[in-house]
Enzyme design. Structure first.
Site, PDB file in Angstrom:
ATOM      1  N   CYS A  18       0.832  -1.206   0.000  1.00  0.00           N
ATOM      2  CA  CYS A  18       0.000   0.000   0.000  1.00  0.00           C
ATOM      3  C   CYS A  18       0.868   1.258   0.000  1.00  0.00           C
ATOM      4  CB  CYS A  18      -0.913  -0.023   1.224  1.00  0.00           C
ATOM      5  SG  CYS A  18      -1.994   1.388   1.332  1.00  0.00           S
ATOM      6  N   CYS A  22      -4.050  -1.817   6.311  1.00  0.00           N
ATOM      7  CA  CYS A  22      -3.941  -0.517   5.655  1.00  0.00           C
ATOM      8  C   CYS A  22      -5.259  -0.152   4.967  1.00  0.00           C
ATOM      9  CB  CYS A  22      -2.811  -0.637   4.627  1.00  0.00           C
ATOM     10  SG  CYS A  22      -2.485   0.814   3.669  1.00  0.00           S
TER      11      CYS A  22
END
Length: 374
Positions: free
Chosen positions: A103, A200
């Site tokens: 991410c 995330c």
């Protein structure tokens, strides 16, 4: 005092205290600050409240308080294509991925960085606890944050020097209690907001339930390596090497030792369990990793001795790293055996304070024997 008024910094604001304080500090230092909230997941909590909407309200309150413009950008498609499909593919392979590493690489420091540059940014800034150091030739080095409890270089280990030239980490020299104190003193709405945990951008969802929406679970046998069936597992993707909780089998016999996940066999759909935290099946002498990324172009040679982390917040272990012939894979040999090496996680390399880079763990070995972890 340096005049920063012509230097535009776009701050990735999550609605948490760390990124709020980043925006505050940069504004106080005279930068031209713009706040941007990234919406990367279509998200509602168990009460039907869209957590992204709540977080964006907090961003708005903080931005209004410190007097900066703010925007929201939707990266749901990029997140799905670049992070979430990878995440699901790894689980399908029987591995335990670390989506935060991907991410950061694909969303916060690629999609967001590109968007910020379109807004006329000179730099982006985030609330990560990490430090940067640059050489005279402009090469950037990634260093651990001063707050060893919050250091986030593990998650930034796949970024490169070129990207980091456009990045600021204002919290790198700070410790968390001081960040909260600053936020309180400035009257920021996020000062007492608890830190988010979980994947995330997906937050604190019930992970089992969440994963089950996307991948069909296939229950199967839970057994020991010598063939004793101990029960049934709910689906291999729900278990990770070294896990103790959620097995549904208590200690038995005189020793009453707890049971742990000590292996997986994806082809046969078997979850292997064994007794004892120090079960020998949990210890590896070396690993192999690929998908290698190093922060700088420095030539490390074919063999080098450094320290490594195999999961976030783990203590560093001494290791010797050996590249294969075409430098696409490394064999990482441990000074001392390491417990619960998990395929799919990142192995992150350090030289003292400096984070050198990382690779993704493919397999763990005990001497010549590959451990049955996928």
């Amino acid at each position: 005092m340096t005049d920063h008024s012509n230097t535009r910094v776009v701050v990735g604001m999550s609605g948490g205290v760390d990124s709020s304080v980043v925006a505050l500090l940069l504004k106080q230092q005279g930068y031209d600050v713009v706040g941007v909230f990234m919406k990367n997941w279509d998200d509602t909590d168990e009460n039907g409240v869209c957590t992204a909407t709540e977080d964006y309200k907090d961003v708005a309150k903080v931005a209004d308080k410190i007097g900066i413009p703010y925007y929201s950008i939707n990266f749901e498609k990029e997140y799905w294509d670049r992070v979430f499909t990878y995440f699901l593919d790894e689980y399908k392979k029987g591995r335990t991925p670390n989506p935060d590493v991907i991410c950061n690489k694909e969303i916060k420091f690629k999609a967001f960085l590109d968007y910020a540059m379109d807004l006329g940014a000179d730099y982006i800034a985030t609330g990560h606890y990490a430090r940067l150091q640059h050489d005279e030739d402009g090469t950037m080095h990634l260093l651990r944050g001063v707050d060893s409890n919050k250091d986030q270089t593990y998650f930034l280990s796949q970024l490169d020097s070129k990207t980091l030239q456009k990045v600021m980490f204002p919290l790198g020299e700070m410790v968390k209690p001081d960040v909260r104190k600053l936020a309180l003193n400035a009257g920021l709405a996020t000062a007492k907001k608890k830190d988010s945990v979980g994947i995330c951008f997906i937050g604190e969802k019930n992970f089992k339930e969440f994963l089950g929406h996307y991948l069909p679970a296939t229950p199967g046998k839970m057994m020991t390596f010598d063939g004793q069936v101990k029960g049934e597992h709910a689906g291999l993707m729900y278990y990770t090497i070294g896990q103790r909780r959620g097995l549904g089998i208590g200690g038995d016999g005189e020793d009453n030792e707890p049971w742990f996940v000590v292996g997986k066999d994806l082809k046969k759909n078997i979850l292997y369990v064994g007794k004892g935290y120090h079960n020998p099946h949990l210890y590896a002498t070396h690993l192999k990793a690929s998908d290698l990324h190093f922060v700088t172009d420095e030539d490390l040679g074919n063999d080098f001795h450094v320290t490594a982390k195999f999961r976030y917040r783990q203590k560093d272990s001494g290791v010797t790293v050996h590249f294969n012939d075409d430098h696409t894979e490394v064999t990482v040999t441990f000074d001392d055996p390491v417990r619960a090496i998990t395929p799919g996680q990142a192995v992150v390399f350090y030289n003292g304070e400096e984070c050198l880079g990382s690779g993704m763990i493919d397999a763990a070995y005990n001497d010549e024997r590959v451990l049955q972890y996928v």
